[in-house]
Design an enzyme around this catalytic site. Sequence first.
Site, PDB file in Angstrom:
ATOM      1  N   HIS A   1      51.292 165.844  73.937  1.00 37.78           N
ATOM      2  CA  HIS A   1      52.110 164.676  73.591  1.00 37.78           C
ATOM      3  C   HIS A   1      52.634 163.984  74.837  1.00 37.78           C
ATOM      4  O   HIS A   1      52.502 164.480  75.966  1.00 37.78           O
ATOM      5  CB  HIS A   1      53.281 165.111  72.692  1.00 37.78           C
TER       6      HIS A   1
ATOM      7  N   HIS B   1      59.503 161.794  66.577  1.00 36.19           N
ATOM      8  CA  HIS B   1      58.571 162.213  67.632  1.00 36.19           C
ATOM      9  C   HIS B   1      57.281 162.747  67.008  1.00 36.19           C
ATOM     10  O   HIS B   1      57.303 163.446  65.995  1.00 36.19           O
ATOM     11  CB  HIS B   1      59.197 163.300  68.509  1.00 36.19           C
TER      12      HIS B   1
ATOM     13  N   CYS C   1      55.379 158.323  72.632  1.00 33.83           N
ATOM     14  CA  CYS C   1      54.786 159.375  71.792  1.00 33.83           C
ATOM     15  C   CYS C   1      53.810 158.827  70.749  1.00 33.83           C
ATOM     16  O   CYS C   1      52.655 159.266  70.662  1.00 33.83           O
ATOM     17  CB  CYS C   1      55.884 160.213  71.147  1.00 33.83           C
TER      18      CYS C   1
END
Length: 359
Positions: free
Chosen positions: A334, A322, A273
Site C-alpha cells: 500500500h 484506507h 492509498c
Amino acid sequence: MASHRRPKQPSRTRVTVLTATAAAAVALSAQSASADPQPSKTDVKTKVDKLHEEAEQATEKYNGAKEKQEKLEKQVGELQDKVARGQEELNKLRDGLGSMATAQYRSGSIDPTLQLLLSSDPDSYLEKASTLNQLSAKQADTLQQIAAKQRTLRQERAEATGKLADLESTRKALGERKSEVQGKLAEARDLLNTLTAKERAEVLGESDAAGQADKGGAKGGTDGSRAGRSESRPDLGKALPTSQRAGSALSAAQSKIGSPYVWGATGPNSFDCSGLTSWAYAQAGVTLPRISQDQANAGTRIYDQGSLKPGDLVIFYGDLHHVGLYAGNGQVLHAPRSGTNVRYEPMSNMPFQFGVRVG
C-alpha cells in the site's frame, strides 16, 4: 544645616522576605522550564500517527469532492450545450412562425366570402383558400412546438442552475478539505522536526524516509525516481491470485514500490492509498471507484483474513478510509501515508475491516 544621619539599613525581616521571594522566583522558573520539556520520540510518534490518520481521512474526503466536482463540471457543460442547441431550435421555430404570419398579412384581410363573390375565377380562389387553411394548421403546429420547446428549455435551465449551485458548494468543500490536509501535514512536519534524522526515520517506519513531509499536495511530489528501488521483500507465501486481473493489479502495484505517497495523487509516479489501488487495477483493465469507501463496494466482501488471496483489496479503519492490496502471508502492499513510500507492511499494523475480491 545638612543632615549627617546614616541611611537606614534594611531590617532583618525585610532581607529575609526579599531572599525568599527571589528563591521562589527561581524555583518557579525552574519548574516552568521542567513543565514544558521536549516531547519524547514515543510522544511524537503517537501524535504524528494520529495526525497522519486524520490527514488521510481528509484526503479521501478531498478525493471524493474532487471526483464530484469533475462529474458536475461535465454535467453542467453538457446541460449548457443542450440549452444552447434548444434555444437555437426555438429561434428557428419563431422565425418560421414570423414568416408564415407575414405571408398571411400580405395575402390581404378581405373576408373570404366576399373574396369568393368578387372572384372572377372561383376555382382559383378555392385553391388559394385551401392553401391558406393548410398554412393555418401548420402555424398551429409550430405554436405547439414552440410552447413545448420553451417548457423543455425552462426545465433544462433550472437543472443547470441547480448543478451550478451544487458545483460551487463542492468547490468550497474541496478547498476546505485541502486546507485540512495541509494543516494536519504541517503540524506533523513540525513535530517530526523536533527529532533527529534517525528518530524521524524510525517514526515514519522507513530507513530512508527521514524528514520527508508532503509539501506538494495533489500537484507536487511526482518524482518517481525511487520507484522500483531495492526493498527488503517479506515472505509473501505461496498463495495464488484468484484471477489474472487480480494478479496483474498486484504486479502493477509491485512495480511502484518506493514511489512516494502524495495526497490526492493517482500515479503513475506518486500515489495516495486509493490512488495506488485504482491505478493498479486500471493496468489490469478494471475501473475502480476513486475513493476507498467506494472501493469497499467494488466486489465481494471477505471478512476472514485467512480467505484472502493476493490481489484482493484490503480495507482498514472503521470509516474505511484506507485501502491496499493483499500481497500474501498477512502482508499488505500500500501507499501508507505522507512521508512514506509504497511498500509492504504487516496487516496487523492497522485495524483490518474486510477484504474485497474484485469481480
